[in-house]
Design a protein around this motif. Structure first.
Motif, PDB file in Angstrom:
ATOM      1  N   PHE A 158     -25.426 -29.463   4.823  1.00  0.00           N
ATOM      2  CA  PHE A 158     -24.482 -28.513   4.231  1.00  0.00           C
ATOM      3  C   PHE A 158     -23.271 -28.327   5.153  1.00  0.00           C
ATOM      4  O   PHE A 158     -22.125 -28.374   4.710  1.00  0.00           O
ATOM      5  CB  PHE A 158     -25.157 -27.165   3.978  1.00  0.00           C
ATOM      6  N   TYR A 159     -23.524 -28.138   6.448  1.00  0.00           N
ATOM      7  CA  TYR A 159     -22.421 -27.934   7.391  1.00  0.00           C
ATOM      8  C   TYR A 159     -21.582 -29.208   7.518  1.00  0.00           C
ATOM      9  O   TYR A 159     -20.368 -29.147   7.676  1.00  0.00           O
ATOM     10  CB  TYR A 159     -22.944 -27.487   8.752  1.00  0.00           C
ATOM     11  N   GLY A 160     -22.272 -30.349   7.462  1.00  0.00           N
ATOM     12  CA  GLY A 160     -21.540 -31.614   7.494  1.00  0.00           C
ATOM     13  C   GLY A 160     -20.591 -31.712   6.310  1.00  0.00           C
ATOM     14  O   GLY A 160     -19.428 -32.090   6.446  1.00  0.00           O
ATOM     15  N   GLY A 161     -21.097 -31.357   5.149  1.00  0.00           N
ATOM     16  CA  GLY A 161     -20.261 -31.369   3.944  1.00  0.00           C
ATOM     17  C   GLY A 161     -19.147 -30.353   4.021  1.00  0.00           C
ATOM     18  O   GLY A 161     -18.009 -30.612   3.597  1.00  0.00           O
ATOM     19  N   LEU A 162     -19.460 -29.203   4.593  1.00  0.00           N
ATOM     20  CA  LEU A 162     -18.469 -28.125   4.733  1.00  0.00           C
ATOM     21  C   LEU A 162     -17.251 -28.597   5.527  1.00  0.00           C
ATOM     22  O   LEU A 162     -16.107 -28.245   5.233  1.00  0.00           O
ATOM     23  CB  LEU A 162     -19.127 -26.941   5.443  1.00  0.00           C
ATOM     24  N   LEU A 163     -17.518 -29.410   6.556  1.00  0.00           N
ATOM     25  CA  LEU A 163     -16.428 -29.864   7.427  1.00  0.00           C
ATOM     26  C   LEU A 163     -15.763 -31.140   6.936  1.00  0.00           C
ATOM     27  O   LEU A 163     -14.731 -31.535   7.468  1.00  0.00           O
ATOM     28  CB  LEU A 163     -16.966 -30.082   8.848  1.00  0.00           C
ATOM     29  N   HIS A 164     -16.366 -31.764   5.933  1.00  0.00           N
ATOM     30  CA  HIS A 164     -15.839 -33.047   5.451  1.00  0.00           C
ATOM     31  C   HIS A 164     -14.347 -33.000   5.113  1.00  0.00           C
ATOM     32  O   HIS A 164     -13.581 -33.859   5.567  1.00  0.00           O
ATOM     33  CB  HIS A 164     -16.667 -33.500   4.241  1.00  0.00           C
ATOM     34  N   PRO A 165     -13.883 -32.001   4.371  1.00  0.00           N
ATOM     35  CA  PRO A 165     -12.446 -31.985   4.030  1.00  0.00           C
ATOM     36  C   PRO A 165     -11.532 -31.815   5.239  1.00  0.00           C
ATOM     37  O   PRO A 165     -10.349 -32.127   5.160  1.00  0.00           O
ATOM     38  CB  PRO A 165     -12.310 -30.766   3.099  1.00  0.00           C
ATOM     39  N   LEU A 166     -12.074 -31.307   6.334  1.00  0.00           N
ATOM     40  CA  LEU A 166     -11.249 -31.094   7.528  1.00  0.00           C
ATOM     41  C   LEU A 166     -11.123 -32.353   8.373  1.00  0.00           C
ATOM     42  O   LEU A 166     -10.244 -32.443   9.224  1.00  0.00           O
ATOM     43  CB  LEU A 166     -11.859 -29.986   8.399  1.00  0.00           C
ATOM     44  N   PHE A 167     -12.019 -33.316   8.172  1.00  0.00           N
ATOM     45  CA  PHE A 167     -12.042 -34.480   9.041  1.00  0.00           C
ATOM     46  C   PHE A 167     -11.610 -35.772   8.360  1.00  0.00           C
ATOM     47  O   PHE A 167     -11.568 -36.810   8.993  1.00  0.00           O
ATOM     48  CB  PHE A 167     -13.447 -34.654   9.646  1.00  0.00           C
ATOM     49  N   VAL A 168     -11.340 -35.711   7.086  1.00  0.00           N
ATOM     50  CA  VAL A 168     -10.841 -36.906   6.388  1.00  0.00           C
ATOM     51  C   VAL A 168      -9.345 -36.703   6.176  1.00  0.00           C
ATOM     52  O   VAL A 168      -8.940 -35.817   5.402  1.00  0.00           O
ATOM     53  CB  VAL A 168     -11.566 -37.093   5.033  1.00  0.00           C
ATOM     54  N   PRO A 169      -8.505 -37.473   6.881  1.00  0.00           N
ATOM     55  CA  PRO A 169      -7.069 -37.209   6.841  1.00  0.00           C
ATOM     56  C   PRO A 169      -6.479 -37.131   5.437  1.00  0.00           C
ATOM     57  O   PRO A 169      -5.640 -36.273   5.171  1.00  0.00           O
ATOM     58  CB  PRO A 169      -6.481 -38.390   7.626  1.00  0.00           C
ATOM     59  N   ALA A 170      -6.935 -38.004   4.533  1.00  0.00           N
ATOM     60  CA  ALA A 170      -6.376 -37.974   3.169  1.00  0.00           C
ATOM     61  C   ALA A 170      -6.698 -36.650   2.478  1.00  0.00           C
ATOM     62  O   ALA A 170      -5.870 -36.105   1.733  1.00  0.00           O
ATOM     63  CB  ALA A 170      -6.924 -39.137   2.352  1.00  0.00           C
ATOM     64  N   HIS A 171      -7.885 -36.127   2.749  1.00  0.00           N
ATOM     65  CA  HIS A 171      -8.277 -34.855   2.140  1.00  0.00           C
ATOM     66  C   HIS A 171      -7.464 -33.708   2.744  1.00  0.00           C
ATOM     67  O   HIS A 171      -7.040 -32.792   2.030  1.00  0.00           O
ATOM     68  CB  HIS A 171      -9.778 -34.603   2.342  1.00  0.00           C
ATOM     69  N   VAL A 172      -7.269 -33.771   4.057  1.00  0.00           N
ATOM     70  CA  VAL A 172      -6.470 -32.729   4.712  1.00  0.00           C
ATOM     71  C   VAL A 172      -5.056 -32.723   4.139  1.00  0.00           C
ATOM     72  O   VAL A 172      -4.511 -31.664   3.802  1.00  0.00           O
ATOM     73  CB  VAL A 172      -6.424 -32.948   6.248  1.00  0.00           C
ATOM     74  N   LEU A 173      -4.476 -33.921   3.998  1.00  0.00           N
ATOM     75  CA  LEU A 173      -3.121 -34.023   3.439  1.00  0.00           C
ATOM     76  C   LEU A 173      -3.056 -33.381   2.060  1.00  0.00           C
ATOM     77  O   LEU A 173      -2.161 -32.578   1.763  1.00  0.00           O
ATOM     78  CB  LEU A 173      -2.711 -35.495   3.301  1.00  0.00           C
ATOM     79  N   ALA A 174      -4.025 -33.738   1.223  1.00  0.00           N
ATOM     80  CA  ALA A 174      -3.997 -33.265  -0.162  1.00  0.00           C
ATOM     81  C   ALA A 174      -4.208 -31.754  -0.247  1.00  0.00           C
ATOM     82  O   ALA A 174      -3.465 -31.055  -0.952  1.00  0.00           O
ATOM     83  CB  ALA A 174      -5.061 -33.994  -0.977  1.00  0.00           C
ATOM     84  N   VAL A 175      -5.199 -31.259   0.475  1.00  0.00           N
ATOM     85  CA  VAL A 175      -5.507 -29.825   0.370  1.00  0.00           C
ATOM     86  C   VAL A 175      -4.401 -28.994   1.020  1.00  0.00           C
ATOM     87  O   VAL A 175      -3.989 -27.958   0.466  1.00  0.00           O
ATOM     88  CB  VAL A 175      -6.886 -29.512   1.000  1.00  0.00           C
ATOM     89  N   VAL A 176      -3.920 -29.448   2.176  1.00  0.00           N
ATOM     90  CA  VAL A 176      -2.863 -28.679   2.856  1.00  0.00           C
ATOM     91  C   VAL A 176      -1.587 -28.653   2.011  1.00  0.00           C
ATOM     92  O   VAL A 176      -0.955 -27.606   1.860  1.00  0.00           O
ATOM     93  CB  VAL A 176      -2.595 -29.251   4.266  1.00  0.00           C
ATOM     94  N   SER A 177      -1.223 -29.802   1.438  1.00  0.00           N
ATOM     95  CA  SER A 177       0.012 -29.811   0.630  1.00  0.00           C
ATOM     96  C   SER A 177      -0.148 -28.933  -0.616  1.00  0.00           C
ATOM     97  O   SER A 177       0.784 -28.219  -0.998  1.00  0.00           O
ATOM     98  CB  SER A 177       0.403 -31.241   0.237  1.00  0.00           C
ATOM     99  N   THR A 178      -1.338 -28.959  -1.222  1.00  0.00           N
ATOM    100  CA  THR A 178      -1.577 -28.092  -2.382  1.00  0.00           C
ATOM    101  C   THR A 178      -1.540 -26.622  -1.967  1.00  0.00           C
ATOM    102  O   THR A 178      -0.971 -25.774  -2.668  1.00  0.00           O
ATOM    103  CB  THR A 178      -2.938 -28.418  -3.035  1.00  0.00           C
ATOM    104  N   GLY A 179      -2.128 -26.322  -0.813  1.00  0.00           N
ATOM    105  CA  GLY A 179      -2.114 -24.952  -0.295  1.00  0.00           C
ATOM    106  C   GLY A 179      -0.700 -24.480   0.002  1.00  0.00           C
ATOM    107  O   GLY A 179      -0.328 -23.341  -0.310  1.00  0.00           O
ATOM    108  N   LEU A 180       0.102 -25.368   0.596  1.00  0.00           N
ATOM    109  CA  LEU A 180       1.499 -25.019   0.883  1.00  0.00           C
ATOM    110  C   LEU A 180       2.246 -24.733  -0.421  1.00  0.00           C
ATOM    111  O   LEU A 180       3.013 -23.771  -0.529  1.00  0.00           O
ATOM    112  CB  LEU A 180       2.204 -26.171   1.615  1.00  0.00           C
ATOM    113  N   LEU A 181       1.995 -25.586  -1.410  1.00  0.00           N
ATOM    114  CA  LEU A 181       2.673 -25.428  -2.698  1.00  0.00           C
ATOM    115  C   LEU A 181       2.281 -24.113  -3.363  1.00  0.00           C
ATOM    116  O   LEU A 181       3.147 -23.371  -3.857  1.00  0.00           O
ATOM    117  CB  LEU A 181       2.301 -26.608  -3.601  1.00  0.00           C
ATOM    118  N   ILE A 182       0.997 -23.822  -3.358  1.00  0.00           N
ATOM    119  CA  ILE A 182       0.521 -22.587  -3.997  1.00  0.00           C
ATOM    120  C   ILE A 182       1.029 -21.362  -3.241  1.00  0.00           C
ATOM    121  O   ILE A 182       1.463 -20.376  -3.847  1.00  0.00           O
ATOM    122  CB  ILE A 182      -1.021 -22.583  -4.069  1.00  0.00           C
ATOM    123  N   GLY A 183       1.008 -21.432  -1.922  1.00  0.00           N
ATOM    124  CA  GLY A 183       1.437 -20.298  -1.109  1.00  0.00           C
ATOM    125  C   GLY A 183       2.896 -19.947  -1.293  1.00  0.00           C
ATOM    126  O   GLY A 183       3.311 -18.813  -1.041  1.00  0.00           O
TER     127      GLY A 183
END
Lengths: 197, 195
Positions: free
Chosen positions: A32-57
């Protein structure tokens, strides 16, 4: 002072994760913890989530809950499909395209139509879920990892969106736009590389 | 605000203390470092990137933030051409000329219309992006590599902006224009070496 104490509690509770694993209440807690951190350690996922977060914010109040809700729906549908052993092959490309679009829109800094923001958030959630196939054989372990990734992806998006919504000074807005352009540029390059291979 | 800080603290602590479930291949750290170092080891790239930031700061708002936003976006399109193997003749010459033109703009205190500034910076960004894209190595994490090289490019712009902000003082004004002249001269040297 209270904030520092809370941060310390958070830090200490996570420092003790490894030790706690030995007495994990159920098998697969580590997954579970491994999965929890997965989006933080895969650069493509970080790019996508951060850009979406920036857009929403950067959006007005109504979109600040509508778009994240779309993202969560996308994640939920994607993970439900993954748990039913469905995994499309182009998820990574779609995720990068969504990151490029979100980053570009952050750089443009224009108000977004609701339908576009929601569609983009939904696509990001869906593609992120489909691009997170667990590498374990056990179905139970895989599902626990997916649940962890689901939670991690939500926490990351909400944290970025919340931080972005607090950035009100002019230089902070400029920095956000520059950051968005960096994300868009990185995503476009990687997308081209993947399509060229 | 308190809950926000707590959330950030928990996320940070999680990153520091637990191992992720990674199913993706490639060295993330190696890819990022390789990408980050790439623009820094080409003097022609470095001076041109610094010149973009320097010119933006010299021109003031809105150029100070529009030029560093336009450059990476257009650079990516040049990178796509390089990655796809589309021929773009005279790439290195274009990069050398970018240093000459951008440095000269600063040295001469040129203030063309906004669209001209953006067109000039965008046109040269294609050459820089093409060069980076064509040299993107295989075997590394492509996302990390691209992030590294875009971030390094952006930081070079920011260093140019930081230097350019000294323009508000008389000594800084002379220093900024002198730096622009030095960049233009460096561009001439690069061009002479290519011809």
């Amino acid at each position: 002072m209270t904030q520092i104490a809370l941060l310390l509690v958070g830090l200490l509770s996570h420092l003790s994760i490894d030790a706690a694993m030995a007495d994990a209440p159920f098998k697969g807690a580590g997954n579970f913890y491994g999965g929890l951190l997965h989006p933080l350690f895969v650069p493509a996922h970080v790019l996508a989530v951060v850009s979406t977060g920036l857009l929403i914010g950067r959006q007005k109040s109504r979109l600040r809950w509508l778009a994240p809700a779309s993202y969560v729906v996308g994640l939920a549908v994607g993970f439900a499909a993954m748990m039913s052993a469905y995994a499309p092959q182009i998820a990574a490309e779609v995720l990068l395209a969504a990151a490029a679009a979100s980053g570009g829109l952050v750089a443009l800094a224009r108000p977004l139509p609701e339908i576009l923001a929601c569609a983009l958030a939904l696509t990001t959630g869906l593609a992120l879920a489909f691009d997170s196939p667990p590498s374990v054989i056990s179905v139970r372990d895989a599902n626990v990892i997916l649940m962890g990734t689901f939670c991690g992806a939500i926490v990351l998006l909400f944290a970025v969106a919340k931080v972005t919504s607090t950035l009100r000074r002019e230089w902070q807005r400029i920095a956000t736009r520059i950051f968005g352009s960096w994300i868009a540029a990185s995503a476009v390059l990687v997308l081209a590389l993947q399509l060229a291979r | 605000m308190q809950s926000l800080r707590l959330s950030l603290g928990i996320i940070g602590a999680s990153v520091l203390t637990a191992a992720p479930a990674l199913a993706h291949s490639g060295s993330i750290s190696g890819g990022f470092v390789g990408g980050f170092a790439h623009p820094l080891f080409g003097a022609d790239h470095v001076v041109a990137m610094v010149a973009v930031g320097l010119w933006g700061a010299f021109l003031g708002a809105p150029a100070i933030f529009i030029l560093p936003v336009i450059f990476p976006l257009v650079m990516a399109s040049g990178g796509v051409l390089g990655i796809l193997g589309v021929a773009l003749p005279g790439t290195e010459v274009g990069i050398a000329i970018s240093a000459i033109v951008l440095g000269s703009m600063v040295a001469l205190a040129a203030r063309p219309p906004d669209w001209v500034q953006q067109a000039v910076v965008g046109a040269f960004a294609v050459f820089h992006g093409y060069s980076h894209g064509a040299e993107l190595p295989g075997g590394v994490d492509a996302v990390a590599y691209s992030i590294g090289f875009v971030v390094a490019t952006g930081l070079l712009h920011l260093s140019g902006i930081a230097l350019g902000l000294t323009v508000r003082w008389p000594a800084g004004y002379i220093g900024v224009r002198g730096t622009g002249a030095a960049i233009a001269c460096a561009g001439l040297v690069f061009l002479w070496q290519l011809l």
